[in-house]
Write an enzyme that holds these catalytic residues in place. Structure first.
Site, mmCIF file in Angstrom:
data_model
loop_
_atom_site.group_PDB
_atom_site.id
_atom_site.type_symbol
_atom_site.label_atom_id
_atom_site.label_comp_id
_atom_site.label_asym_id
_atom_site.label_seq_id
_atom_site.Cartn_x
_atom_site.Cartn_y
_atom_site.Cartn_z
ATOM 1 N N SER A 137 -24.963 33.081 -0.810
ATOM 2 C CA SER A 137 -25.072 33.549 -2.434
ATOM 3 C C SER A 137 -26.008 34.517 -2.713
ATOM 4 O O SER A 137 -27.402 33.836 -2.101
ATOM 5 C CB SER A 137 -24.909 32.293 -2.955
ATOM 6 O OG SER A 137 -24.777 32.560 -4.530
ATOM 7 N N SER A 156 -27.129 34.474 -5.498
ATOM 8 C CA SER A 156 -27.464 33.651 -6.641
ATOM 9 C C SER A 156 -28.787 32.654 -6.400
ATOM 10 O O SER A 156 -29.210 32.192 -7.278
ATOM 11 C CB SER A 156 -26.397 32.868 -7.333
ATOM 12 O OG SER A 156 -25.464 33.812 -7.888
ATOM 13 N N ASP A 165 -11.408 30.447 -10.432
ATOM 14 C CA ASP A 165 -10.260 29.481 -10.152
ATOM 15 C C ASP A 165 -9.810 29.634 -8.701
ATOM 16 O O ASP A 165 -9.611 28.575 -8.136
ATOM 17 C CB ASP A 165 -9.310 29.870 -11.012
ATOM 18 C CG ASP A 165 -9.595 29.446 -12.418
ATOM 19 O OD1 ASP A 165 -10.436 28.563 -12.891
ATOM 20 O OD2 ASP A 165 -9.126 30.253 -13.488
ATOM 21 N N HIS A 215 -12.311 24.729 -16.462
ATOM 22 C CA HIS A 215 -11.035 25.076 -17.200
ATOM 23 C C HIS A 215 -10.157 24.278 -16.236
ATOM 24 O O HIS A 215 -10.380 23.576 -15.095
ATOM 25 C CB HIS A 215 -10.759 26.575 -16.490
ATOM 26 C CG HIS A 215 -9.746 27.250 -16.797
ATOM 27 N ND1 HIS A 215 -8.754 26.783 -17.785
ATOM 28 C CD2 HIS A 215 -8.646 27.962 -15.873
ATOM 29 C CE1 HIS A 215 -7.604 27.611 -17.802
ATOM 30 N NE2 HIS A 215 -7.573 28.202 -16.520
ATOM 31 N N ASP A 260 -4.683 28.276 -22.733
ATOM 32 C CA ASP A 260 -5.554 29.095 -22.390
ATOM 33 C C ASP A 260 -5.060 30.470 -21.522
ATOM 34 O O ASP A 260 -5.479 31.590 -22.082
ATOM 35 C CB ASP A 260 -6.747 28.538 -21.498
ATOM 36 C CG ASP A 260 -7.915 29.422 -21.138
ATOM 37 O OD1 ASP A 260 -9.037 29.809 -21.924
ATOM 38 O OD2 ASP A 260 -7.961 29.889 -19.988
ATOM 39 N N GLU A 297 -4.693 34.277 -23.223
ATOM 40 C CA GLU A 297 -5.193 35.380 -22.451
ATOM 41 C C GLU A 297 -4.294 36.532 -22.202
ATOM 42 O O GLU A 297 -4.321 37.681 -22.521
ATOM 43 C CB GLU A 297 -5.929 34.971 -21.152
ATOM 44 C CG GLU A 297 -7.022 34.088 -21.210
ATOM 45 C CD GLU A 297 -7.411 33.442 -19.850
ATOM 46 O OE1 GLU A 297 -8.460 32.800 -19.662
ATOM 47 O OE2 GLU A 297 -6.582 33.510 -18.787
#
Length: 347
Positions: free
Chosen positions: A55, A57, A87, A112, A195, A199
């Protein structure tokens, strides 16, 4: 018959002491992940970050003062684990690194409901499974917290193995600042379906299709693209801001009588019974799982249609016109969103 207004949970309803002596892990350090990790740390909780070995990050998380572990190790060490991954990546990471390292007493949180509601991730036995979903992007979750405010959030419980899942979700919402604003309880089903519908039919799909169709109508009628851009895209923010601040009635109070009359007499000709029928069809596809099955298949097949349609949108004349006109507007923030997209999706 309208349902009763939902209860709004505030700071007084949450108990930060729930996290005393516990370790919280944020899996992923993208848009939401970094905001949750930083806010929880600043709220006095012990937070670690879990990321895959390659990663990008990792360095960013370390610079922010976090201990960074491989995902599997972070899950082993933590009592409460937030899955802050895209997701379509969650199921694979869950199977490989999360599920094998879960043990009784741990809590798994999601931002979510899709993966759980659609069955992409099975409910692990003996584990709390809940959701904390701020209703705003990660950078706003962070900036509002720093200002002493908060972004409203939704919480839900899919599995209450320890009989404390809601308390933990509320404590997490408190730690990120959301109980300062207000937290509403929902279900994984309700959050996922509303949701996705929002969208697809209104916020992203509906709005972009409406803007493009309006722009094309004016340009095809011989009007300059610049004029079409101003009227069909640029001024949309003004109208949306008015609606967000004061509702639809407040927006109508603020515009001219001419605009108001055009709104109430012509708007229903654009979004009409046929449009609503298509909206209902979209909602059914969400409810019966067709959309999720289609999206999973698209992802597994290399995102060919996804990439083609995105490229088509990027090459639309409204984009080229907008790039030129935004350069003339120093008050409009210039953001290379596409160039920084990896920062919001890396695991």
């Amino acid at each position: 018959m309208p349902s009763k207004p939902a209860k709004v949970y505030k700071d007084k309803d949450a108990s930060p002491a729930v996290f005393k002596g516990k370790t919280l892990a944020v899996i992923g350090f993208g848009s939401q992940g970094h905001a949750h990790a930083l806010n929880l740390k600043d709220s006095g909780h012990k937070v670690i970050v879990g990321l895959h070995k390659g990663s990008k990050s990792r360095e960013a998380a370390r610079k922010k003062g976090f201990e960074v572990f491989d995902t599997a190790e972070a899950v082993k060490r933590a009592d409460v684990i937030l899955v802050a991954l895209p997701d379509m990546k969650q199921a694979a990471v869950f199977a490989k690194d999360i599920e094998p390292n879960l043990s009784k007493g741990k809590t798994l949180l999601f931002l979510h409901g899709l993966a759980i509601h659609a069955g992409l991730i099975p409910l692990p036995a003996g584990i709390n499974v809940a959701m904390v979903a701020p209703k705003g992007p990660g950078h706003v979750v962070r900036s509002q917290y720093v200002e002493g405010k908060g972004v409203p959030a939704l919480i839900a419980v899919a599995q209450d193995a320890g009989r404390d899942a809601r308390k933990i979700a509320l404590a997490w919402a408190h730690g990120i600042g959301s109980t300062r604003a207000g937290v509403i309880a929902t279900t994984f089903k309700e959050e996922t379906e509303t949701d996705l519908f929002g969208e697809q039919a209104v916020l992203c799909g509906g709005a972009t299709a409406l803007v493009q169709a309006g722009f094309e109508t004016l340009v095809e009628a011989g009007y300059q693209p610049e004029m079409a851009y101003f009227e069909c895209l640029h001024e949309l923010k003004l109208i949306v801001d008015l609606m967000v601040e004061s509702g639809i009635a407040g927006m109508r109070f603020s515009i001219s009588e001419t605009a108001k009359y055009g709104d109430i007499t012509r708007g229903p000709r654009i979004v009409n019974a046929r449009t609503k029928a298509e909206m209902k069809k979209i909602l059914r596809e969400i409810q019966n799982g067709r959309f999720t099955r289609e999206w999973v298949a698209e992802y597994k097949n290399g995102l060919r249609t996804y990439k083609r349609l995105l490229a088509k949108g990027e090459n639309h004349l409204v984009e080229k016109t907008g790039q030129r006109l935004r350069a003339l507007m120093p008050w409009v923030p210039k953001k290379n969103i596409k160039g920084s997209q990896a920062d919001y999706t890396t695991a």
